[in-house]
Design an enzyme around this catalytic site. Structure first.
Site, PDB file in Angstrom:
ATOM      1  CB  SER A 122     -11.353  -4.698   7.858  1.00  0.00           C
ATOM      2  OG  SER A 122     -12.379  -3.778   7.613  1.00  0.00           O
ATOM      3  CD  GLU A 174      -8.733  -1.739  10.222  1.00  0.00           C
ATOM      4  OE1 GLU A 174      -8.811  -0.505  10.241  1.00  0.00           O
ATOM      5  OE2 GLU A 174      -8.770  -2.422   9.196  1.00  0.00           O
ATOM      6  NE  ARG A 214      -2.251  -2.228  11.321  1.00  0.00           N
ATOM      7  CZ  ARG A 214      -3.131  -1.273  11.024  1.00  0.00           C
ATOM      8  NH1 ARG A 214      -4.382  -1.369  11.460  1.00  0.00           N
ATOM      9  NH2 ARG A 214      -2.769  -0.233  10.311  1.00  0.00           N
ATOM     10  NE  ARG A 274      -3.718  -2.374   2.192  1.00  0.00           N
ATOM     11  CZ  ARG A 274      -4.690  -2.697   3.040  1.00  0.00           C
ATOM     12  NH1 ARG A 274      -4.970  -1.886   4.049  1.00  0.00           N
ATOM     13  NH2 ARG A 274      -5.380  -3.797   2.879  1.00  0.00           N
ATOM     14  NE  ARG A 288      -1.228   4.447   9.171  1.00  0.00           N
ATOM     15  CZ  ARG A 288      -2.529   4.174   9.024  1.00  0.00           C
ATOM     16  NH1 ARG A 288      -3.007   3.915   7.836  1.00  0.00           N
ATOM     17  NH2 ARG A 288      -3.341   4.182  10.053  1.00  0.00           N
TER      18      ARG A 288
END
Length: 422
Positions: free
Chosen positions: A351, A348, A390, A261, A276
């Site tokens: 999802s 988070e 994560r 990303r 991130r």
RNA sequence: GGAGAGGUGGCCGAGCUGGUCGAAGGCAGCCGCCUGCUAAGCGGUUGUGGGGGUAAAACUUCACCCAGGGUUCGAAUCCCUGCCUCUCCGCCA
């Protein structure tokens, strides 16, 4: 992509959805304007085509009978020219109409809480209690540095910011989690997939990343490929342009892939640590189901993702995203947030979304009901189970000890071969 | 990288000297007949998307033979471009 018919005939509903999502309603107006022009022109063209076809048949008949057809040829030529001319405008209108339609987001399910942004998401349930440590908990990057299992400096030398280099037990932890998650998922009937991680434009459009979100994707110029931001893309596109049998459904897949990303627009956020990254690992689950089952399947899918956290003994909560925070393609999403002692907050880690037929329509994934005519779009769902980077963060922070070591969760020990990293 | 072959309906496979081709034939599926049962046999039927039409059908119309252009009154059929698959040679993890 929404059903053109619904957009046309149920404009109020679409407008309402746009409002709830804080979208400007002009995208709908633009679409409707072009669409009505398109239909008008199409009608005229089809009438002319019908006429042309009749002439052609007449000519064919005359030729077979060895009669003269020259007078008809002139007339046919005229109609044909007129059609060609109009077809050009039609093509332009069609192109515009699809482009506009691709920019309209999915309609949120009626059970989705209405809200402006992430502050209005609704907590659904909690599992486990945030650990009370009898010492000041460290951030995962401090823990990792002390244990010498992640090297951010060298990663940035090799690639740049937002990359990581796992070493020793850090690398092994990453690999252990990957295997653990895949094993748990496959034991529940998810079929394991190892897909391409470079994909074409059609696949990106099929799941909704394109055309709207190209700024978030890494692209290779020549030959043109995109690096996947999630396994959702290649795995959902497995059945693009296919008509499945009713008996094939439901289809459950699980896949490990790296994800890439750009993280454009998040410059200030989470600059330190693993949270991130431009590249991270993830195990994903994807479902193709019949429309009437998709919401029950979303609940099951979310539970399956939660199960991984429970087995790892990581406290978490489940929140329902409100309309303002809902992803573009999703009709309903649950985020699973894991407790991070280093940050003293939930973050988070998964999802889980039901896209209903939004992706299926874009990607043209249909199924045929037994003994019924015609086809229907399937419903697609997916969720992370889990984001591995994560998860590493969560394990390091939740299982840190006063002496700086990190104990390994019970369920992971067979994969790690050790009980503690020190 | 070099040389060649090919992409047709759920599948196999004709058509490709342009017109009656949405497309023969076979298989599979569905409906019916026949046989004590099964098999075989016989008859019928079965693509997708859009528009009009209907209470729903019937019906009607347009498009679709990998994709996109072109030639033509008319293209699965002729021409160009692209994508993909296969075979052989070379190179390589």
């Amino acid at each position: 992509m929404l059903d053109v018919k619904i957009v046309r005939e149920n404009t109020a509903k679409v407008l309402d959805a746009l409002k709830k999502r804080n979208y400007d309603s002009s995208i709908l107006d633009n679409f409707l304007k072009i669409e009505s022009k398109r239909r008008e022109l199409l009608k005229i063209i089809e009438e002319q085509r019908e006429q042309r076809n009749k002439f052609s048949q007449e000519i064919a008949k005359l030729k077979r009978e060895k009669k003269d057809a020259s007078s008809l040829l002139d007339e046919a030529k005229q109609i044909s020219d007129s059609i060609t001319e109009k077809e050009e405008s039609l093509r332009a209108l069609e192109e515009q109409a699809t482009q506009e339609l691709l920019l309209i987001p999915n309609i949120p399910h009626e059970s989705v809480p209405v809200g402006k942004n992430e502050t209005e998401n609704v907590e659904i349930r909690k599992w486990g209690e945030p650990k009370q440590l009898d010492f000041l908990p460290l951030n995962h990057w401090d823990i990792a540095e002390m244990l010498n299992i992640i090297d951010f400096e060298r990663a940035s030398k090799i690639a740049g910011a937002r990359f990581s280099l796992m070493k020793g037990m850090g690398a092994k932890l990453e690999r252990a989690l990957m295997n653990f998650m895949l094993d748990v998922n496959t034991s529940k009937g998810y079929k394991e997939i190892l897909p391409p991680i470079l994909v074409n434009k059609e696949s990106m459009t099929g799941t909704g990343q394109l055309p709207k979100f190209d700024m978030e994707l890494f692209r290779i110029a020549d030959p043109e490929f995109y690096l996947i931001p999630t396994a959702e893309v290649p795995v959902t596109n497995i059945h693009r342009e296919e008509i499945l049998n009713e008996s094939d459904l439901p289809i459950y897949y699980t896949a490990y892939t790296p994800c890439f990303r750009r993280e454009a627009g998040s410059y200030g956020k989470d600059t330190r640590g693993l949270i991130r990254q431009h590249q991270f690992n993830k195990v994903e689950i994807v479902k193709f189901v019949k429309p009437e089952n998709s919401y029950a399947e979303l609940e099951k899918l979310t539970k399956d993702a939660e199960d991984i956290l429970q087995r790892l003994g990581l406290p978490y909560r489940v929140v329902a995203l409100c309309t303002g925070d809902l992803g573009f393609s999703s009709a309903k999403t649950y985020d699973i947030e894991v407790w991070l002692p280093g940050q003293q907050r939930y973050r988070e880690i998964s999802s889980c979304s039901n896209f209903e037929d939004f992706q299926a329509r874009r990607a043209n994934i249909r199924f045929k009901r037994e003994g019924k005519k015609g086809t229907e779009f399937v419903h697609t769902l997916n969720g992370s189970s889990l984001a591995i980077g994560r998860t590493v963060v969560a394990i390091l922070e939740n299982y840190q000890q006063k002496d700086g070591s990190v104990t390994i969760p019970e369920a992971l020990r067979p994969y790690m071969g050790v009980e503690v990293i020190k």
